[in-house]
Design a protein around this motif. Sequence first.
Motif, PDB file in Angstrom:
ATOM      1  N   VAL A  57       1.601  -4.652  -7.949  1.00 40.91           N
ATOM      2  CA  VAL A  57       1.034  -3.301  -7.954  1.00 40.91           C
ATOM      3  C   VAL A  57      -0.180  -3.237  -8.876  1.00 40.91           C
ATOM      4  CG1 VAL A  57       1.459  -0.901  -8.616  1.00 40.91           C
ATOM      5  CG2 VAL A  57       3.161  -2.162  -7.294  1.00 40.91           C
ATOM      6  N   ALA A  58      -0.040  -3.778 -10.100  1.00 40.04           N
ATOM      7  CA  ALA A  58      -1.159  -3.733 -11.048  1.00 40.04           C
ATOM      8  C   ALA A  58      -2.355  -4.518 -10.527  1.00 40.04           C
ATOM      9  CB  ALA A  58      -0.709  -4.286 -12.404  1.00 40.04           C
ATOM     10  N   GLU A  84      -7.531  -7.079  -7.898  1.00 44.51           N
ATOM     11  CA  GLU A  84      -7.367  -8.500  -8.144  1.00 44.51           C
ATOM     12  C   GLU A  84      -6.433  -9.087  -7.085  1.00 44.51           C
ATOM     13  OE1 GLU A  84      -5.669  -8.597 -11.993  1.00 44.51           O
ATOM     14  OE2 GLU A  84      -7.470  -7.917 -13.049  1.00 44.51           O
ATOM     15  N   PRO A  85      -6.533 -10.397  -6.800  1.00 43.72           N
ATOM     16  CA  PRO A  85      -5.602 -11.009  -5.845  1.00 43.72           C
ATOM     17  C   PRO A  85      -4.157 -10.970  -6.371  1.00 43.72           C
ATOM     18  CG  PRO A  85      -7.504 -12.420  -6.241  1.00 43.72           C
ATOM     19  CD  PRO A  85      -7.557 -11.338  -7.274  1.00 43.72           C
ATOM     20  N   MET A  86      -3.222 -10.694  -5.492  1.00 44.80           N
ATOM     21  CA  MET A  86      -1.808 -10.705  -5.872  1.00 44.80           C
ATOM     22  C   MET A  86      -1.344 -12.162  -5.961  1.00 44.80           C
ATOM     23  SD  MET A  86      -0.221  -7.526  -3.669  1.00 44.80           S
ATOM     24  CE  MET A  86      -1.030  -7.962  -2.130  1.00 44.80           C
ATOM     25  N   THR A  87      -0.765 -12.504  -7.100  1.00 45.22           N
ATOM     26  CA  THR A  87      -0.386 -13.886  -7.370  1.00 45.22           C
ATOM     27  C   THR A  87       0.997 -14.181  -6.802  1.00 45.22           C
ATOM     28  OG1 THR A  87      -1.671 -13.838  -9.420  1.00 45.22           O
ATOM     29  CG2 THR A  87      -0.096 -15.634  -9.141  1.00 45.22           C
ATOM     30  N   ILE A  88       1.079 -15.137  -5.898  1.00 49.58           N
ATOM     31  CA  ILE A  88       2.351 -15.574  -5.323  1.00 49.58           C
ATOM     32  C   ILE A  88       2.627 -16.986  -5.823  1.00 49.58           C
ATOM     33  CG2 ILE A  88       3.577 -16.132  -3.197  1.00 49.58           C
ATOM     34  CD1 ILE A  88       1.955 -14.011  -1.777  1.00 49.58           C
ATOM     35  N   TYR A  89       3.775 -17.167  -6.465  1.00 51.07           N
ATOM     36  CA  TYR A  89       4.143 -18.476  -7.004  1.00 51.07           C
ATOM     37  C   TYR A  89       4.961 -19.239  -5.977  1.00 51.07           C
ATOM     38  CZ  TYR A  89       2.510 -16.642 -11.450  1.00 51.07           C
ATOM     39  OH  TYR A  89       1.726 -16.117 -12.441  1.00 51.07           O
ATOM     40  N   ASP A 134       1.839   5.569  -8.068  1.00 51.23           N
ATOM     41  CA  ASP A 134       1.185   6.741  -8.629  1.00 51.23           C
ATOM     42  C   ASP A 134       1.255   6.731 -10.151  1.00 51.23           C
ATOM     43  OD1 ASP A 134      -0.227   9.166  -8.030  1.00 51.23           O
ATOM     44  OD2 ASP A 134       1.539  10.272  -8.674  1.00 51.23           O
ATOM     45  N   ASP A 135       2.399   6.306 -10.699  1.00 42.43           N
ATOM     46  CA  ASP A 135       2.545   6.217 -12.158  1.00 42.43           C
ATOM     47  C   ASP A 135       1.605   5.151 -12.727  1.00 42.43           C
ATOM     48  OD1 ASP A 135       4.094   6.545 -14.788  1.00 42.43           O
ATOM     49  OD2 ASP A 135       4.445   4.435 -14.338  1.00 42.43           O
ATOM     50  N   PHE A 136       1.521   3.986 -12.080  1.00 42.08           N
ATOM     51  CA  PHE A 136       0.628   2.926 -12.547  1.00 42.08           C
ATOM     52  C   PHE A 136      -0.838   3.362 -12.472  1.00 42.08           C
ATOM     53  CE2 PHE A 136       2.665  -1.503 -12.796  1.00 42.08           C
ATOM     54  CZ  PHE A 136       3.853  -0.979 -13.272  1.00 42.08           C
ATOM     55  N   ARG A 137      -1.193   4.058 -11.390  1.00 42.16           N
ATOM     56  CA  ARG A 137      -2.570   4.509 -11.239  1.00 42.16           C
ATOM     57  C   ARG A 137      -2.944   5.479 -12.368  1.00 42.16           C
ATOM     58  NH1 ARG A 137      -2.228   6.058  -6.353  1.00 42.16           N
ATOM     59  NH2 ARG A 137      -3.334   4.358  -5.293  1.00 42.16           N
ATOM     60  N   ARG A 138      -2.026   6.370 -12.701  1.00 34.42           N
ATOM     61  CA  ARG A 138      -2.299   7.321 -13.783  1.00 34.42           C
ATOM     62  C   ARG A 138      -2.435   6.612 -15.120  1.00 34.42           C
ATOM     63  NH1 ARG A 138       0.932   9.132 -17.395  1.00 34.42           N
ATOM     64  NH2 ARG A 138       2.769   8.359 -16.275  1.00 34.42           N
ATOM     65  N   ARG A 139      -1.565   5.629 -15.389  1.00 33.45           N
ATOM     66  CA  ARG A 139      -1.602   4.930 -16.673  1.00 33.45           C
ATOM     67  C   ARG A 139      -2.799   3.989 -16.781  1.00 33.45           C
ATOM     68  NH1 ARG A 139       4.208   2.512 -16.418  1.00 33.45           N
ATOM     69  NH2 ARG A 139       3.496   1.290 -18.200  1.00 33.45           N
TER      70      ARG A 139
END
Length: 433
Positions: free
Chosen positions: A307-308, A314-319, A418-423
Amino acid sequence: MDVQSLNHQRSEIQSQYEGYTPKPSKPWPWSTTISYLLREQRLLFVLVGVAIATLFFSVQPEVRKPILQPETKANDFVPKFSSQMLAVRSQVSADPMAFVRPGAKIPLGLKRKPLRIVVTGGAGFVGSHLVDRLLARGDNVIVVDNFFTGRKENVVHHIGNPRFELIRHDVVEPLLLEVDQIYHLACPASPVHYKFNPVKTIKTNVMGTLNMLGLAKRVGARFLLTSTSEVYGDPLEHPQKEEYWGHVNPIGVRSCYDEGKRVAETLTMDYNRGASVEVFYVRIARIFNTYGPRMGIDDGRVVSNFVAQALRKEPMTIYGDGKQTRSFQYVADLVEGLMRLMEGEHIGPVNLGNPGEFTMLELAEVVRETVDPQAKTEFRPNTEDDPHKRKPDITRAKKFLGWEPKISLREGLPLMVDDFRRRLFGKSKGSSL
């Protein structure tokens, strides 16, 4: 001294008391008493006191005694009355809502008075949501947190509430409190945090749990340990049942957390077996992957990472190859399960998780749909001891707690976004970035 001298002394004493008569008793001076009462309005205060006492006793509800019919014997009344009460008690036990006024809101854990509850790690992601629910239910809550991963922002909205207390304390050190229940959540839960100081992590799991168990035993409080699905390690059984003992590397980089929680479960059960069941109860919850608002933005767990990264473009990191699976439950479902476990009669351990199973590739697609359709992914080598499959069997939770998750990933993820976007940006859903 001779007899003659004694007779002489006796005669002298008798001559001293000749003619003595007791003082006659005088009649009660009613005139003096009346004058005393009339002076300074004392009579008025006496009359007012008598009136108040009469009024108080007249308005008290009359204690009604059962009226026995002529054909009813006094001894026959008690068994009949007791059977009626037993019937009512059994009905209430079967359905606590049977005698509740229609429309009334009765919170989880019907009880006569507010409880005094300690939540260790209560300023953390899950702990703060649990504190919200307990305070909303009317309990008195003490949050104990050393703020290694917890944040004051998670509980600041309760400052000023007389039923809320916040103590900065590390559970590795003993703590003395008088409480009714202890929710023991204190321990870093993400790989980034528990690997930062692995010795401290295992000390928190062992010494912290010992201290909280000791407190619970001293004051007769009910104790709930939040364990983890990590006790199953890289499981050879799928889905994982509570009877499965796990497949854990005891010397790996994750063992400070995995084995630490396994030891915490051992301590909890040993304390319970060695204590009197009348005054000491324990509960064990095995928590599977959880997400939701207030989650650490950079805590290293896959949902928060995706999400962040998507929000930051940024690209989502998949291990690894991205085919490893996880199950994701919304935090509100978890809190409901924890409270049901605490209030119920089942010790556990009980799996609390959402049996919906997603590969990392599927999770990335859900995040892309929710956050940004243009979000990209990138692959990196897998981390050490990363489990290949993780899915809870929640049969026991359904049977003993009447619990199962209600919120799907596609329903809960937008709330977290929505919480992450606000923070991150100070903007909520609908705002332009």
